[in-house]
Design a protein around this motif. Structure first.
Motif, PDB file in Angstrom:
ATOM      1  N   SER A 120     -56.796 -13.018 -61.131  1.00  0.00           N
ATOM      2  CA  SER A 120     -56.735 -14.220 -60.127  1.00  0.00           C
ATOM      3  C   SER A 120     -55.840 -15.242 -61.068  1.00  0.00           C
ATOM      4  O   SER A 120     -55.185 -16.198 -60.380  1.00  0.00           O
ATOM      5  N   ASP A 121     -55.933 -15.093 -62.356  1.00  0.00           N
ATOM      6  CA  ASP A 121     -54.898 -15.879 -63.081  1.00  0.00           C
ATOM      7  C   ASP A 121     -53.442 -15.401 -62.998  1.00  0.00           C
ATOM      8  O   ASP A 121     -52.570 -16.063 -62.903  1.00  0.00           O
ATOM      9  N   THR A 134     -56.843 -12.015 -66.323  1.00  0.00           N
ATOM     10  CA  THR A 134     -57.454 -11.760 -64.950  1.00  0.00           C
ATOM     11  C   THR A 134     -56.460 -11.634 -63.595  1.00  0.00           C
ATOM     12  O   THR A 134     -55.369 -12.274 -63.604  1.00  0.00           O
ATOM     13  N   PRO A 155     -51.700 -13.351 -68.290  1.00  0.00           N
ATOM     14  CA  PRO A 155     -52.792 -13.461 -67.612  1.00  0.00           C
ATOM     15  C   PRO A 155     -53.751 -12.235 -68.056  1.00  0.00           C
ATOM     16  O   PRO A 155     -53.376 -11.059 -68.073  1.00  0.00           O
ATOM     17  N   SER A 214     -45.854 -15.764 -69.877  1.00  0.00           N
ATOM     18  CA  SER A 214     -47.593 -15.888 -69.985  1.00  0.00           C
ATOM     19  C   SER A 214     -48.094 -14.327 -69.708  1.00  0.00           C
ATOM     20  O   SER A 214     -47.364 -13.299 -69.361  1.00  0.00           O
TER      21      SER A 214
END
Length: 338
Positions: free
Chosen positions: A13-14, A11, A9, A7
Protein backbone atom coordinates in the motif's frame (compact mmCIF):
# COMPACT_ATOMS: atom_id res chain seq x y z
CA UNK A 1 21.42 11.20 -15.40
CA UNK A 2 18.80 13.52 -13.90
CA UNK A 3 18.40 14.03 -10.14
CA UNK A 4 15.74 11.92 -8.41
CA UNK A 5 14.40 11.10 -4.99
CA UNK A 6 14.67 7.62 -3.51
CA UNK A 7 12.27 5.76 -1.23
CA UNK A 8 11.99 2.17 -0.02
CA UNK A 9 8.41 1.33 1.02
CA UNK A 10 7.89 -1.59 3.36
CA UNK A 11 4.30 -2.40 2.31
CA UNK A 12 2.47 -2.72 -0.97
CA UNK A 13 0.00 0.00 0.00
CA UNK A 14 2.91 2.37 0.71
CA UNK A 15 4.45 1.55 -2.68
CA UNK A 16 1.15 2.26 -4.45
CA UNK A 17 0.82 5.55 -2.56
CA UNK A 18 4.39 6.53 -3.48
CA UNK A 19 3.73 5.77 -7.14
CA UNK A 20 0.53 7.84 -7.11
CA UNK A 21 2.33 10.71 -5.39
CA UNK A 22 5.10 10.65 -8.03
CA UNK A 23 3.49 10.38 -11.50
CA UNK A 24 6.98 10.64 -13.04
CA UNK A 25 8.39 8.06 -10.64
CA UNK A 26 9.45 4.52 -11.47
CA UNK A 27 9.61 1.28 -9.53
CA UNK A 28 13.04 -0.23 -8.92
CA UNK A 29 13.42 -4.00 -8.55
CA UNK A 30 16.36 -5.76 -10.22
CA UNK A 31 17.18 -2.62 -12.21
CA UNK A 32 18.61 -4.57 -15.15
CA UNK A 33 16.58 -2.54 -17.66
CA UNK A 34 15.74 0.68 -15.82
CA UNK A 35 19.31 1.56 -14.86
CA UNK A 36 20.42 1.19 -18.49
CA UNK A 37 17.58 3.44 -19.64
CA UNK A 38 18.57 6.05 -17.07
CA UNK A 39 22.21 5.93 -18.17
CA UNK A 40 21.14 6.58 -21.77
CA UNK A 41 18.83 9.44 -20.69
CA UNK A 42 15.87 7.54 -22.10
CA UNK A 43 14.19 7.17 -18.71
CA UNK A 44 14.27 10.26 -16.47
CA UNK A 45 12.32 9.36 -13.36
CA UNK A 46 11.85 12.07 -10.76
CA UNK A 47 11.56 9.40 -8.07
CA UNK A 48 12.85 5.86 -7.66
CA UNK A 49 10.60 3.65 -5.54
CA UNK A 50 12.61 0.61 -4.41
CA UNK A 51 10.18 -2.29 -3.92
CA UNK A 52 12.74 -4.94 -3.01
CA UNK A 53 11.52 -5.13 0.59
CA UNK A 54 7.98 -6.08 -0.43
CA UNK A 55 6.94 -9.72 0.23
CA UNK A 56 6.65 -10.67 -3.45
CA UNK A 57 9.41 -13.28 -3.91
CA UNK A 58 7.52 -16.49 -3.19
CA UNK A 59 6.92 -19.24 -5.75
CA UNK A 60 3.85 -21.12 -4.55
CA UNK A 61 1.76 -24.17 -5.44
CA UNK A 62 -1.93 -23.61 -6.10
CA UNK A 63 -4.67 -26.10 -5.15
CA UNK A 64 -5.55 -26.85 -8.78
CA UNK A 65 -1.98 -27.87 -9.68
CA UNK A 66 -1.04 -24.47 -11.03
CA UNK A 67 1.53 -22.10 -9.55
CA UNK A 68 1.87 -18.50 -8.46
CA UNK A 69 5.15 -16.67 -9.07
CA UNK A 70 5.75 -13.50 -7.05
CA UNK A 71 6.73 -10.42 -9.02
CA UNK A 72 10.08 -10.14 -7.22
CA UNK A 73 11.08 -13.78 -7.76
CA UNK A 74 14.33 -13.69 -9.73
CA UNK A 75 14.50 -15.18 -13.19
CA UNK A 76 17.06 -17.69 -11.91
CA UNK A 77 14.85 -18.74 -8.99
CA UNK A 78 11.97 -19.42 -11.39
CA UNK A 79 14.06 -21.18 -14.03
CA UNK A 80 15.63 -23.60 -11.53
CA UNK A 81 12.62 -24.22 -9.28
CA UNK A 82 12.03 -28.00 -9.42
CA UNK A 83 8.27 -27.55 -9.58
CA UNK A 84 8.62 -25.25 -12.58
CA UNK A 85 11.07 -27.54 -14.36
CA UNK A 86 8.79 -30.54 -13.90
CA UNK A 87 5.36 -28.97 -14.51
CA UNK A 88 6.16 -25.90 -16.61
CA UNK A 89 9.46 -26.74 -18.33
CA UNK A 90 8.60 -24.44 -21.25
CA UNK A 91 8.88 -21.44 -18.92
CA UNK A 92 12.20 -22.60 -17.50
CA UNK A 93 13.60 -23.19 -20.98
CA UNK A 94 12.57 -19.75 -22.22
CA UNK A 95 14.12 -17.98 -19.23
CA UNK A 96 17.40 -19.88 -19.66
CA UNK A 97 17.49 -18.84 -23.33
CA UNK A 98 17.70 -15.19 -22.32
CA UNK A 99 20.33 -12.80 -20.97
CA UNK A 100 23.24 -14.17 -18.91
CA UNK A 101 23.42 -15.99 -15.56
CA UNK A 102 24.42 -12.75 -13.81
CA UNK A 103 21.45 -10.84 -15.23
CA UNK A 104 19.03 -13.69 -14.52
CA UNK A 105 20.16 -13.63 -10.89
CA UNK A 106 19.20 -9.96 -10.62
CA UNK A 107 16.25 -9.65 -13.00
CA UNK A 108 12.77 -10.17 -11.57
CA UNK A 109 9.60 -11.71 -12.95
CA UNK A 110 7.73 -8.42 -12.82
CA UNK A 111 10.63 -6.52 -14.34
CA UNK A 112 10.90 -9.00 -17.20
CA UNK A 113 7.20 -8.51 -17.87
CA UNK A 114 7.61 -4.72 -17.95
CA UNK A 115 10.91 -4.34 -19.81
CA UNK A 116 11.06 -1.83 -22.65
CA UNK A 117 11.95 -2.48 -26.28
CA UNK A 118 15.59 -2.67 -27.38
CA UNK A 119 14.93 -0.73 -30.61
CA UNK A 120 18.13 1.16 -31.52
CA UNK A 121 16.22 4.41 -32.02
CA UNK A 122 14.35 4.15 -28.72
CA UNK A 123 17.73 3.98 -26.99
CA UNK A 124 19.09 7.01 -28.89
CA UNK A 125 17.56 10.30 -27.65
CA UNK A 126 19.06 12.15 -30.62
CA UNK A 127 16.64 10.39 -33.01
CA UNK A 128 12.84 10.67 -33.37
CA UNK A 129 10.91 7.89 -31.62
CA UNK A 130 7.17 7.85 -30.99
CA UNK A 131 7.60 5.41 -28.13
CA UNK A 132 10.05 7.70 -26.33
CA UNK A 133 8.54 11.03 -27.48
CA UNK A 134 4.98 10.65 -28.85
CA UNK A 135 4.44 12.52 -32.11
CA UNK A 136 8.13 12.82 -33.02
CA UNK A 137 8.06 10.04 -35.65
CA UNK A 138 9.43 6.52 -36.04
CA UNK A 139 13.02 6.44 -37.27
CA UNK A 140 12.90 2.68 -37.83
CA UNK A 141 10.30 3.03 -40.60
CA UNK A 142 12.50 3.63 -43.62
CA UNK A 143 15.59 3.33 -41.42
CA UNK A 144 17.62 0.40 -40.14
CA UNK A 145 14.95 -2.09 -39.17
CA UNK A 146 16.51 -5.55 -39.37
CA UNK A 147 15.35 -6.51 -35.87
CA UNK A 148 11.89 -4.98 -36.07
CA UNK A 149 8.29 -6.20 -36.24
CA UNK A 150 6.64 -8.06 -39.09
CA UNK A 151 3.32 -8.58 -37.26
CA UNK A 152 0.97 -6.18 -35.48
CA UNK A 153 3.00 -3.06 -36.29
CA UNK A 154 1.56 0.37 -37.08
CA UNK A 155 2.66 3.48 -38.94
CA UNK A 156 3.67 4.91 -35.56
CA UNK A 157 5.97 2.13 -34.34
CA UNK A 158 7.53 -1.15 -35.51
CA UNK A 159 9.49 -2.00 -32.35
CA UNK A 160 9.38 -5.52 -30.87
CA UNK A 161 8.99 -6.79 -27.31
CA UNK A 162 12.36 -8.21 -26.16
CA UNK A 163 11.32 -10.80 -23.55
CA UNK A 164 11.84 -14.56 -23.81
CA UNK A 165 9.98 -15.31 -20.59
CA UNK A 166 6.84 -13.54 -21.78
CA UNK A 167 6.68 -15.61 -24.97
CA UNK A 168 6.50 -18.78 -22.89
CA UNK A 169 3.96 -17.19 -20.53
CA UNK A 170 1.79 -16.33 -23.53
CA UNK A 171 1.85 -19.94 -24.71
CA UNK A 172 1.02 -21.09 -21.17
CA UNK A 173 -2.04 -18.82 -20.93
CA UNK A 174 -0.62 -17.07 -17.88
CA UNK A 175 -2.49 -14.45 -15.87
CA UNK A 176 -0.94 -11.28 -14.43
CA UNK A 177 -1.88 -10.22 -10.90
CA UNK A 178 -2.02 -6.46 -10.38
CA UNK A 179 -2.79 -4.27 -7.38
CA UNK A 180 -3.44 -0.55 -7.32
CA UNK A 181 -5.47 2.21 -5.69
CA UNK A 182 -8.73 0.54 -6.71
CA UNK A 183 -7.72 -2.87 -5.34
CA UNK A 184 -6.47 -6.09 -6.91
CA UNK A 185 -7.32 -7.45 -10.35
CA UNK A 186 -6.17 -10.12 -12.75
CA UNK A 187 -5.27 -9.61 -16.42
CA UNK A 188 -4.77 -12.35 -19.00
CA UNK A 189 -1.22 -12.07 -20.29
CA UNK A 190 -2.65 -11.87 -23.82
CA UNK A 191 -4.35 -8.60 -22.78
CA UNK A 192 -1.53 -7.21 -20.64
CA UNK A 193 0.82 -6.04 -23.39
CA UNK A 194 -0.42 -3.72 -26.13
CA UNK A 195 0.13 -3.43 -29.87
CA UNK A 196 1.46 0.02 -30.83
CA UNK A 197 -1.52 1.42 -32.72
CA UNK A 198 -1.55 5.21 -32.33
CA UNK A 199 -0.11 5.10 -28.79
CA UNK A 200 3.18 3.16 -28.94
CA UNK A 201 4.39 4.88 -25.76
CA UNK A 202 1.95 2.65 -23.84
CA UNK A 203 3.54 -0.80 -23.50
CA UNK A 204 0.85 -2.34 -21.33
CA UNK A 205 -2.57 -1.91 -19.78
CA UNK A 206 -1.49 -0.92 -16.25
CA UNK A 207 -3.45 1.99 -14.79
CA UNK A 208 -1.75 4.79 -12.80
CA UNK A 209 -0.54 3.54 -9.44
CA UNK A 210 -0.87 -0.14 -10.32
CA UNK A 211 1.92 -2.61 -9.51
CA UNK A 212 2.40 -6.14 -10.85
CA UNK A 213 2.37 -8.49 -7.85
CA UNK A 214 2.56 -11.93 -9.45
CA UNK A 215 1.97 -14.37 -12.29
CA UNK A 216 -0.53 -17.24 -12.20
CA UNK A 217 0.12 -20.43 -14.17
CA UNK A 218 -2.70 -22.83 -14.99
CA UNK A 219 -2.17 -26.60 -14.99
CA UNK A 220 -1.34 -28.05 -18.42
CA UNK A 221 -0.26 -31.27 -20.09
CA UNK A 222 2.79 -29.96 -21.89
CA UNK A 223 5.44 -31.51 -19.62
CA UNK A 224 6.77 -33.76 -22.39
CA UNK A 225 5.76 -32.05 -25.62
CA UNK A 226 7.12 -28.52 -25.58
CA UNK A 227 10.01 -26.43 -26.84
CA UNK A 228 11.40 -22.91 -26.81
CA UNK A 229 13.36 -22.28 -29.99
CA UNK A 230 15.27 -19.00 -30.18
CA UNK A 231 17.05 -17.83 -33.33
CA UNK A 232 19.50 -14.96 -32.90
CA UNK A 233 22.67 -13.47 -34.35
CA UNK A 234 24.89 -15.21 -31.79
CA UNK A 235 24.28 -18.14 -29.48
CA UNK A 236 24.33 -16.28 -26.17
CA UNK A 237 23.45 -12.91 -24.70
CA UNK A 238 21.45 -11.77 -27.71
CA UNK A 239 17.81 -10.89 -28.27
CA UNK A 240 15.70 -13.05 -30.54
CA UNK A 241 15.32 -12.35 -34.22
CA UNK A 242 12.54 -14.94 -34.00
CA UNK A 243 11.57 -17.20 -31.12
CA UNK A 244 8.86 -19.84 -30.86
CA UNK A 245 7.28 -21.25 -27.70
CA UNK A 246 5.23 -24.41 -28.21
CA UNK A 247 3.15 -26.44 -25.80
CA UNK A 248 1.47 -29.48 -27.32
CA UNK A 249 -0.61 -32.41 -26.12
CA UNK A 250 -0.37 -35.37 -28.49
CA UNK A 251 -2.32 -38.64 -28.56
CA UNK A 252 -1.84 -41.40 -31.14
CA UNK A 253 -0.05 -39.05 -33.50
CA UNK A 254 -2.75 -36.37 -33.41
CA UNK A 255 -2.80 -32.91 -31.80
CA UNK A 256 -5.13 -32.73 -28.79
CA UNK A 257 -4.12 -29.26 -27.59
CA UNK A 258 -1.77 -26.74 -29.19
CA UNK A 259 -0.31 -23.45 -27.99
CA UNK A 260 2.17 -21.43 -30.04
CA UNK A 261 3.58 -18.00 -29.24
CA UNK A 262 6.14 -16.03 -31.22
CA UNK A 263 8.78 -13.60 -29.98
CA UNK A 264 10.94 -11.07 -31.80
CA UNK A 265 8.25 -10.41 -34.42
CA UNK A 266 5.77 -8.01 -32.78
CA UNK A 267 5.27 -5.32 -30.14
CA UNK A 268 4.01 -8.07 -27.78
CA UNK A 269 4.30 -11.87 -27.64
CA UNK A 270 2.33 -12.99 -30.69
CA UNK A 271 -0.31 -15.68 -30.39
CA UNK A 272 -3.27 -16.63 -32.61
CA UNK A 273 -5.75 -18.81 -30.74
CA UNK A 274 -7.96 -19.26 -33.80
CA UNK A 275 -5.10 -20.89 -35.68
CA UNK A 276 -4.33 -23.10 -32.68
CA UNK A 277 -7.96 -24.26 -32.42
CA UNK A 278 -8.13 -24.97 -36.15
CA UNK A 279 -5.57 -27.77 -35.82
CA UNK A 280 -7.07 -29.58 -32.85
CA UNK A 281 -7.35 -33.22 -33.98
CA UNK A 282 -4.98 -32.79 -36.93
CA UNK A 283 -2.08 -35.15 -37.50
CA UNK A 284 1.11 -34.02 -35.80
CA UNK A 285 3.17 -34.09 -39.00
CA UNK A 286 5.18 -31.74 -41.16
CA UNK A 287 2.29 -30.95 -43.51
CA UNK A 288 0.21 -29.78 -40.56
CA UNK A 289 3.10 -27.79 -39.13
CA UNK A 290 3.48 -25.85 -42.40
CA UNK A 291 -0.22 -25.02 -42.32
CA UNK A 292 0.08 -23.82 -38.72
CA UNK A 293 2.96 -21.55 -39.79
CA UNK A 294 0.85 -20.18 -42.64
CA UNK A 295 -1.91 -19.31 -40.18
CA UNK A 296 0.35 -17.71 -37.61
CA UNK A 297 2.14 -15.57 -40.20
CA UNK A 298 -0.97 -14.47 -42.07
CA UNK A 299 -0.63 -10.72 -42.62
CA UNK A 300 3.09 -10.61 -41.85
CA UNK A 301 4.73 -7.62 -43.56
CA UNK A 302 8.39 -6.75 -43.76
CA UNK A 303 9.93 -3.27 -43.64
CA UNK A 304 12.84 -3.93 -45.99
CA UNK A 305 15.79 -4.93 -43.85
CA UNK A 306 13.64 -7.38 -41.85
CA UNK A 307 11.87 -9.10 -44.77
CA UNK A 308 13.95 -12.21 -44.02
CA UNK A 309 12.17 -12.59 -40.69
CA UNK A 310 9.03 -13.91 -42.36
CA UNK A 311 10.72 -16.89 -43.98
CA UNK A 312 12.90 -17.37 -40.89
CA UNK A 313 9.79 -17.43 -38.68
CA UNK A 314 8.10 -19.93 -40.98
CA UNK A 315 11.02 -22.34 -40.73
CA UNK A 316 11.34 -21.78 -36.97
CA UNK A 317 7.65 -22.55 -36.39
CA UNK A 318 7.85 -25.80 -38.35
CA UNK A 319 11.07 -26.80 -36.54
CA UNK A 320 9.64 -25.95 -33.12
CA UNK A 321 6.42 -27.87 -33.75
CA UNK A 322 8.44 -30.90 -34.83
CA UNK A 323 10.60 -30.67 -31.68
CA UNK A 324 7.53 -30.46 -29.44
CA UNK A 325 5.66 -33.26 -31.20
CA UNK A 326 8.70 -35.52 -30.92
CA UNK A 327 9.27 -34.72 -27.25
CA UNK A 328 12.71 -33.30 -28.09
CA UNK A 329 12.76 -29.77 -26.62
CA UNK A 330 15.50 -27.34 -27.57
CA UNK A 331 18.48 -27.78 -25.23
CA UNK A 332 19.31 -24.31 -23.86
CA UNK A 333 22.62 -25.47 -22.38
CA UNK A 334 24.01 -26.79 -25.65
CA UNK A 335 22.10 -24.23 -27.77
CA UNK A 336 22.74 -26.12 -31.01
CA UNK A 337 19.47 -26.30 -32.97
CA UNK A 338 18.18 -29.86 -33.14
Amino acid sequence: MNPFTYSRPETLSDAIAALLANPQGQLLAGGTNLVDLMKYDVAKPEALIDINHLPLRNIEDLPDGGMRIGALASNSAVAYDKRITSRFPLLSSAILAGASPQLRNAATTGGNLLQRTRCYYFYDPSTPCNKREPGSGCSAIGGINRTHAVLGASNKCIAVHPSDMCVALAALDATVEVEGPDGARQVALADFHRLPGDTPEKDNTLAPGEIVTGILLKPNRFESHYTYLKLRDRLSYAFALVSVAVGMEVAEGHIVDLRVALGGVAHKPWRDQRTEAEFSGARADEATFHRVADGLLSGATGQGDNDFKISLARKAIVRALAQAAGGLPQNQAIKAIQ
